[in-house]
Design a protein around this motif. Structure first.
Motif, PDB file in Angstrom:
ATOM      1  N   MET A 265       0.825  -1.201   0.000  1.00  0.00           N
ATOM      2  CA  MET A 265       0.000   0.000   0.000  1.00  0.00           C
ATOM      3  C   MET A 265       0.861   1.253   0.000  1.00  0.00           C
ATOM      4  O   MET A 265       0.577   2.235  -0.700  1.00  0.00           O
ATOM      5  N   GLN A 266       1.943   1.231   0.768  1.00  0.00           N
ATOM      6  CA  GLN A 266       2.854   2.369   0.744  1.00  0.00           C
ATOM      7  C   GLN A 266       3.451   2.550  -0.651  1.00  0.00           C
ATOM      8  O   GLN A 266       3.643   3.681  -1.118  1.00  0.00           O
ATOM      9  N   GLY A 267       3.708   1.451  -1.320  1.00  0.00           N
ATOM     10  CA  GLY A 267       4.239   1.537  -2.675  1.00  0.00           C
ATOM     11  C   GLY A 267       3.254   2.142  -3.652  1.00  0.00           C
ATOM     12  O   GLY A 267       3.628   2.977  -4.482  1.00  0.00           O
ATOM     13  N   ILE A 268       1.982   1.755  -3.577  1.00  0.00           N
ATOM     14  CA  ILE A 268       1.006   2.314  -4.515  1.00  0.00           C
ATOM     15  C   ILE A 268       0.753   3.781  -4.204  1.00  0.00           C
ATOM     16  O   ILE A 268       0.548   4.600  -5.112  1.00  0.00           O
ATOM     17  N   ILE A 269       0.835   4.163  -2.932  1.00  0.00           N
ATOM     18  CA  ILE A 269       0.686   5.577  -2.591  1.00  0.00           C
ATOM     19  C   ILE A 269       1.851   6.376  -3.168  1.00  0.00           C
ATOM     20  O   ILE A 269       1.683   7.523  -3.585  1.00  0.00           O
ATOM     21  N   SER A 270       3.037   5.775  -3.247  1.00  0.00           N
ATOM     22  CA  SER A 270       4.164   6.485  -3.847  1.00  0.00           C
ATOM     23  C   SER A 270       3.941   6.752  -5.328  1.00  0.00           C
ATOM     24  O   SER A 270       4.498   7.700  -5.889  1.00  0.00           O
ATOM     25  N   VAL A 271       3.106   5.942  -5.992  1.00  0.00           N
ATOM     26  CA  VAL A 271       2.758   6.207  -7.389  1.00  0.00           C
ATOM     27  C   VAL A 271       1.733   7.334  -7.453  1.00  0.00           C
ATOM     28  O   VAL A 271       1.878   8.281  -8.233  1.00  0.00           O
ATOM     29  N   TYR A 272       0.693   7.254  -6.642  1.00  0.00           N
ATOM     30  CA  TYR A 272      -0.272   8.348  -6.555  1.00  0.00           C
ATOM     31  C   TYR A 272       0.428   9.677  -6.267  1.00  0.00           C
ATOM     32  O   TYR A 272       0.058  10.731  -6.794  1.00  0.00           O
ATOM     33  N   ASP A 273       1.419   9.613  -5.403  1.00  0.00           N
ATOM     34  CA  ASP A 273       2.131  10.806  -4.962  1.00  0.00           C
ATOM     35  C   ASP A 273       2.588  11.674  -6.125  1.00  0.00           C
ATOM     36  O   ASP A 273       2.517  12.902  -6.075  1.00  0.00           O
ATOM     37  N   VAL A 274       3.047  11.061  -7.183  1.00  0.00           N
ATOM     38  CA  VAL A 274       3.632  11.805  -8.298  1.00  0.00           C
ATOM     39  C   VAL A 274       2.586  12.657  -9.010  1.00  0.00           C
ATOM     40  O   VAL A 274       2.911  13.683  -9.608  1.00  0.00           O
ATOM     41  N   THR A 275       1.309  12.272  -8.937  1.00  0.00           N
ATOM     42  CA  THR A 275       0.278  13.079  -9.586  1.00  0.00           C
ATOM     43  C   THR A 275       0.215  14.484  -9.003  1.00  0.00           C
ATOM     44  O   THR A 275      -0.224  15.417  -9.674  1.00  0.00           O
ATOM     45  N   GLN A 276       0.641  14.652  -7.744  1.00  0.00           N
ATOM     46  CA  GLN A 276       0.622  15.961  -7.090  1.00  0.00           C
ATOM     47  C   GLN A 276       1.780  16.858  -7.534  1.00  0.00           C
ATOM     48  O   GLN A 276       1.718  18.066  -7.350  1.00  0.00           O
ATOM     49  N   TRP A 277       2.837  16.270  -8.045  1.00  0.00           N
ATOM     50  CA  TRP A 277       4.064  17.026  -8.268  1.00  0.00           C
ATOM     51  C   TRP A 277       3.860  18.147  -9.273  1.00  0.00           C
ATOM     52  O   TRP A 277       3.202  17.975 -10.295  1.00  0.00           O
ATOM     53  N   GLY A 278       4.490  19.285  -8.978  1.00  0.00           N
ATOM     54  CA  GLY A 278       4.454  20.387  -9.928  1.00  0.00           C
ATOM     55  C   GLY A 278       5.751  21.154  -9.983  1.00  0.00           C
ATOM     56  O   GLY A 278       5.837  22.172 -10.656  1.00  0.00           O
ATOM     57  N   THR A 279       6.767  20.657  -9.275  1.00  0.00           N
ATOM     58  CA  THR A 279       8.019  21.422  -9.219  1.00  0.00           C
ATOM     59  C   THR A 279       9.231  20.577  -9.569  1.00  0.00           C
ATOM     60  O   THR A 279      10.346  20.872  -9.165  1.00  0.00           O
ATOM     61  N   THR A 280       9.016  19.506 -10.342  1.00  0.00           N
ATOM     62  CA  THR A 280      10.145  18.698 -10.805  1.00  0.00           C
ATOM     63  C   THR A 280      10.768  19.386 -12.014  1.00  0.00           C
ATOM     64  O   THR A 280      10.096  19.646 -13.002  1.00  0.00           O
ATOM     65  N   GLY A 281      12.048  19.690 -11.942  1.00  0.00           N
ATOM     66  CA  GLY A 281      12.704  20.359 -13.069  1.00  0.00           C
ATOM     67  C   GLY A 281      12.219  21.779 -13.256  1.00  0.00           C
ATOM     68  O   GLY A 281      12.118  22.276 -14.380  1.00  0.00           O
ATOM     69  N   GLY A 282      11.915  22.487 -12.170  1.00  0.00           N
ATOM     70  CA  GLY A 282      11.364  23.826 -12.244  1.00  0.00           C
ATOM     71  C   GLY A 282       9.889  23.801 -11.878  1.00  0.00           C
ATOM     72  O   GLY A 282       9.337  22.784 -11.480  1.00  0.00           O
ATOM     73  N   TYR A 283       9.255  24.931 -11.992  1.00  0.00           N
ATOM     74  CA  TYR A 283       7.823  25.026 -11.699  1.00  0.00           C
ATOM     75  C   TYR A 283       7.037  24.593 -12.938  1.00  0.00           C
ATOM     76  O   TYR A 283       6.966  25.319 -13.930  1.00  0.00           O
ATOM     77  N   THR A 284       6.468  23.395 -12.878  1.00  0.00           N
ATOM     78  CA  THR A 284       5.744  22.869 -14.032  1.00  0.00           C
ATOM     79  C   THR A 284       4.381  22.332 -13.598  1.00  0.00           C
ATOM     80  O   THR A 284       4.002  21.213 -13.935  1.00  0.00           O
ATOM     81  N   MET A 285       3.650  23.141 -12.850  1.00  0.00           N
ATOM     82  CA  MET A 285       2.307  22.760 -12.415  1.00  0.00           C
ATOM     83  C   MET A 285       1.409  22.723 -13.645  1.00  0.00           C
ATOM     84  O   MET A 285       1.241  23.731 -14.333  1.00  0.00           O
ATOM     85  N   LYS A 286       0.821  21.585 -13.920  1.00  0.00           N
ATOM     86  CA  LYS A 286       0.193  21.343 -15.220  1.00  0.00           C
ATOM     87  C   LYS A 286      -0.965  22.285 -15.507  1.00  0.00           C
ATOM     88  O   LYS A 286      -1.073  22.818 -16.615  1.00  0.00           O
ATOM     89  N   MET A 287      -1.842  22.505 -14.530  1.00  0.00           N
ATOM     90  CA  MET A 287      -3.050  23.277 -14.812  1.00  0.00           C
ATOM     91  C   MET A 287      -2.744  24.737 -15.177  1.00  0.00           C
ATOM     92  O   MET A 287      -3.158  25.210 -16.243  1.00  0.00           O
ATOM     93  N   PRO A 288      -1.993  25.492 -14.366  1.00  0.00           N
ATOM     94  CA  PRO A 288      -1.694  26.870 -14.785  1.00  0.00           C
ATOM     95  C   PRO A 288      -0.755  26.939 -15.973  1.00  0.00           C
ATOM     96  O   PRO A 288      -0.867  27.855 -16.800  1.00  0.00           O
ATOM     97  N   LEU A 289       0.165  25.989 -16.088  1.00  0.00           N
ATOM     98  CA  LEU A 289       1.091  26.004 -17.221  1.00  0.00           C
ATOM     99  C   LEU A 289       0.341  25.862 -18.537  1.00  0.00           C
ATOM    100  O   LEU A 289       0.605  26.578 -19.516  1.00  0.00           O
ATOM    101  N   LEU A 290      -0.631  24.942 -18.581  1.00  0.00           N
ATOM    102  CA  LEU A 290      -1.414  24.755 -19.801  1.00  0.00           C
ATOM    103  C   LEU A 290      -2.321  25.957 -20.066  1.00  0.00           C
ATOM    104  O   LEU A 290      -2.597  26.282 -21.225  1.00  0.00           O
ATOM    105  N   SER A 291      -2.775  26.623 -19.019  1.00  0.00           N
ATOM    106  CA  SER A 291      -3.558  27.846 -19.227  1.00  0.00           C
ATOM    107  C   SER A 291      -2.692  28.922 -19.863  1.00  0.00           C
ATOM    108  O   SER A 291      -3.143  29.659 -20.748  1.00  0.00           O
TER     109      SER A 291
END
Length: 503
Positions: A49-75
């Motif tokens: 379960m901890q492992g699957i949560i670590s996969v879910y975790d990545v959906t939250q990321w927005g600052t890998t390689g700079g600020y790349t938050m998907k929703m405002p970036l695509l706007s």
């Protein structure tokens, strides 16, 4: 959701999580526990379960390689918003995407590539461990396998839309294969996405319990597959897409989805996981983060901080950084629409009422409201700017209504149902019926979903991007995709090829 200390190889596609976590308050809220060798982990349901949560975790990321938050970036990449910030050099990767002046080293591609391949590799790892595990109950194994496959499909859907040809990796790579990867065609990637999503259906529940909000349901998987089918512009896939959409959209559906009566309530942070939300990325200020060295260590939505008014002083809102000012084009098409007040902040009106804020680069005095920083939700612990507890809704019911209406019109099938769906979206905000045409459906998508991150891909997939964005730099047969990060080309010694038109 998890401790973000991990060992990362030079190439993003071989990044692998090495630190594990323990549950805190609910399914997606986690705090650091300690470290363990990967070979000795995933031996029981708690560890898996901890492992699957670590996969879910990545959906939250927005600052890998700079600020790349998907929703405002695509706007910012669309005609909904400009890049903004203090000046053109504040976030050059955003400005480059805003004016389609990217190259292999400048642009948001590095962060988006790294994020999605990190998620894919975590999914591949947990799938390999589940397959070998001997202590898991059948029900548990079925569900977490389905979740991992959904998430792998989710990450690949972003990759294929952002980059086109990408390496297709569905297993943990041996060391001697790490830098030998080549790109698959978009068709091959879409085939894998479809397979993973179909495989996921039987293992997912129709509804999610209160303590597990944020986990994937069968409805979310069906909505994601229907969206994937529609986005491929292949008329042979429309029948399946329509069937899936209808299962989600019909009155009395098995998933509990229903349009909210009040449009603004969709985006109220106190109304998370409401009946209109199908796929929602959670954020919280639990275990508030305070490390600027790696903001992904927390669970807050930094995108909220980005879009707020800079140095704002007044009622309701908290101060932000002045990115993504809303274009006057969007203001003009929405200004007589009932959804304007829930979508856009009128900064000039706030100033008239006594508020103040700094005008920044590309300022229009209009700002995104749907995910704006609100004083009532500002974190009192950690660094508040990192810890906004404001979720991102990636798919919601009005979106699937409009996608189904689009699919029905394209297929020349059941115009009565297409009209019902389009009318329902409009009637919710007090608007009357309009003819059911593709142009009216696309126009409704812009008004209904403004600033939610859909517009750029809608323009690309419908062939309207050159007409709408050409004046700001969009070029046919180039700007549909981001450049491949130069680091990926270099580390594979050219096995990974650059997208056309970039250097």
């Amino acid at each position: 959701m998890m401790n973000k200390k991990y060992i990362k190889c030079t190439i993003a596609i071989v990044a692998m999580m090495q630190v594990f976590v323990s549950c805190k308050k609910d399914f997606l809220e986690l705090t650091p526990k300690g470290t363990a060798l990967e070979d000795n982990f995933y031996k029981n349901e708690t560890e898996v379960m901890q492992g699957i949560i670590s996969v879910y975790d990545v959906t939250q990321w927005g600052t890998t390689g700079g600020y790349t938050m998907k929703m405002p970036l695509l706007s910012a990449a669309s005609d909904d918003c400009w890049a903004g910030g203090s000046n053109a050099s504040d976030q050059p990767n955003w400005v480059a995407f805003d004016n389609f002046n990217m190259d292999s080293r400048i642009g948001p591609q590095g962060g988006l590539w790294n994020k999605n391949y990190t998620g894919i590799n975590r999914a591949n790892l947990i799938l390999s461990k589940i397959e070998k595990a001997t202590t898991l109950s059948a029900a548990f194994k079925t569900r977490v396998t389905a979740e991992a496959k959904f998430l792998r499909a989710y990450f690949y859907f972003d990759l294929v839309r952002f980059f086109g040809k990408v390496p297709l990796i569905t297993s943990v790579l041996p060391t001697d294969e790490l830098y030998k990867q080549v790109q698959a065609t978009p068709a091959q990637v879409y085939t894998q996405i479809e397979k993973d999503l179909r495989d996921a259906f039987p293992g997912l529940p129709a509804t999610i319990s209160a303590g597990e909000k944020g986990r994937i349901s069968m409805g979310a998987a069906k909505a994601q597959l229907a969206k994937v089918l529609l986005y491929q512009n292949d008329n042979t896939k429309l029948t399946e897409a329509i069937t899936l959409f209808e299962d989600i959209n019909k009155t009395g559906n098995a998933y509990g989805y229903a349009l909210l009566a009040n449009y603004a309530d969709i985006f109220n942070p106190a109304n998370k996981f409401n009946s209109e939300s199908i796929l929602e990325i959670p954020h919280s200020n639990n275990a508030a983060w305070s490390d600027w060295g790696w903001i992904n260590g927390g669970e807050g939505n930094v995108g909220t901080q980005f879009i707020g008014m800079d140095s704002y002083n007044g009622d309701t809102y908290s101060s932000g950084w002045g990115f993504c000012p809303v274009t006057l084009d969007l203001v003009n098409v929405l200004k007589t629409d009932p959804r304007f007040a829930a979508t856009i902040i009128d900064g000039a009106a706030l100033k008239t009422a006594g508020a103040t804020y700094n005008t920044r680069y590309q300022n229009t005095d209009y700002f995104i409201k749907k995910y704006a920083p609100l004083k009532a939700f500002r974190s009192a612990s950690g660094v508040a700017e990192q810890n906004w507890p404001i979720n991102e809704i990636e798919i919601r019911l009005a979106d699937t209504y409009l996608m189904q209406a689009e699919a029905l019109v394209k297929a020349g099938s059941n115009p009565t149902r297409a009209k019902e769906l389009l009318d329902a979206v409009r009637a919710r905000v007090g608007l009357g019926s309009v003819p059911v045409t593709l142009d009216n459906i696309y126009n409704e998508r812009r008004l209904e979903l403004a600033t939610e991150g859909h517009r750029f891909f809608d323009l690309v997939r419908t062939g309207k991007a050159v007409a709408v964005l050409g004046a700001v730099g969009f070029k046919a047969n180039k700007s549909e995709y981001l450049p491949i990060p130069q680091t990926e080309i270099d580390v594979t010694k050219g096995n990974i090829k650059q997208n056309p038109g970039y250097n």
